[in-house]
Scaffold this active site. Structure first.
Site, mmCIF file in Angstrom:
data_model
loop_
_atom_site.group_PDB
_atom_site.id
_atom_site.type_symbol
_atom_site.label_atom_id
_atom_site.label_comp_id
_atom_site.label_asym_id
_atom_site.label_seq_id
_atom_site.Cartn_x
_atom_site.Cartn_y
_atom_site.Cartn_z
ATOM 1 C CE1 TYR A 131 38.889 30.395 41.017
ATOM 2 C CE2 TYR A 131 36.716 31.173 42.036
ATOM 3 C CZ TYR A 131 38.331 31.290 41.708
ATOM 4 O OH TYR A 131 38.981 32.215 42.554
ATOM 5 C CE LYS A 169 41.078 29.205 43.616
ATOM 6 N NZ LYS A 169 42.536 29.254 43.827
ATOM 7 C CG ASN A 195 49.282 33.506 43.641
ATOM 8 O OD1 ASN A 195 48.614 34.495 44.177
ATOM 9 N ND2 ASN A 195 49.871 33.847 42.536
ATOM 10 C CB THR A 204 44.438 40.701 39.734
ATOM 11 O OG1 THR A 204 43.317 39.914 39.396
ATOM 12 C CG2 THR A 204 44.762 40.587 41.147
#
Length: 243
Positions: A150, A154, A87, A185
């Site tokens: 990023y 991913k 995670n 979040t």
């Protein structure tokens, strides 16, 4: 019976955000959970709150030595590992033109190398358990593109997930990836482009961000025997964005 009764899980980046909600849900479903993070204060407080079925280990997910120690300590405390949730990650947006190699490598180390190391060092433990489930947290940006650093890391998580699923199936170890959209979040709330994110969210078919608990329910499904015939697959939770 609880969905994760008798299972041992490692959750990286487990002190905050989605990792925290994963840990809370897993413990409530009967798992023994090893929470790892660089945030010792929050991680230790969470493990204490969750009780005897949780422990915290400070963990640099890009460190091979740290991974070896995490697996060793997890086995000593709870037994063979049956679930890994990769995670931990960063959402840093880089520029192809202006970012340094060091900046880029840092994102690769945390978002991509950590996933490889996590899978590499938990396999032997899962073989002792005679089955396992690995859940790699990617992103919708691993399906549709986005900022350099990023998005490409991913995308890499998708490829590693599929490759590992094929290799590890003979050991009854399943490997799947989860692709969240915009989740409410701290990482999103503290983003410098938060106002722009809120505007984008209003255009989604569901018209809102997801709460972390909604993603945790999907992760729970993949960790449990309810998903016993799912491996090498991509599970999307994006409020309809890619639709």
């Amino acid at each position: 019976m609880s969905k994760l009764e008798g299972k041992v899980a490692i959750i990286t980046g487990g002190a905050n955000g989605m990792g925290e909600t994963h840990a809370r849900l897993f413990v409530s479903e009967g798992a023994k959970v090893v929470i790892t993070d660089i945030d010792s204060e929050k991680g230790e407080a969470l493990a204490k709150e969750l009780g005897n079925h949780a422990m915290f280990i400070k963990h640099d997910v890009s460190s091979e030595t740290d991974w070896q120690q995490v697996v060793k300590k997890a086995e000593e405390a709870f037994g063979p590992i049956s679930i890994l949730v990769n995670n931990a990650g960063v959402s840093t947006s880089l520029s192809v033109e202006y970012s340094s190699l060091d900046d880029y490598q840092q994102v690769v180390n945390i978002n991509q190398i950590s996933v490889f190391l996590g899978m590499k060092y938990t396999v032997a433990s899962m073989k002792k358990a005679e089955k396992g489930s690995i859940i790699n947290i990617s992103s919708i940006n691993g399906l549709s593109g986005g900022a350099i650093g990023y998005s490409d890391t991913k995308f890499a998580v998708r490829g590693m997930t599929r490759a590992a699923a094929r290799e590890l199936a003979k050991y009854h170890i399943r490997v799947n990836s989860v692709h969240p959209g915009v989740i409410n979040t701290p990482m999103v709330k503290n983003n410098e482009h938060y106002d722009r994110i809120q505007q984008m969210v209003q255009t989604l078919p569901l018209g809102r961000m997801a709460e972390p608990e909604e993603i945790s329910q999907l992760v729970l499904f993949l960790a449990s025997d309810d998903s016993s015939y799912s491996t090498g697959s991509e599970f999307i939770a994006d409020g309809g964005l890619l639709a």
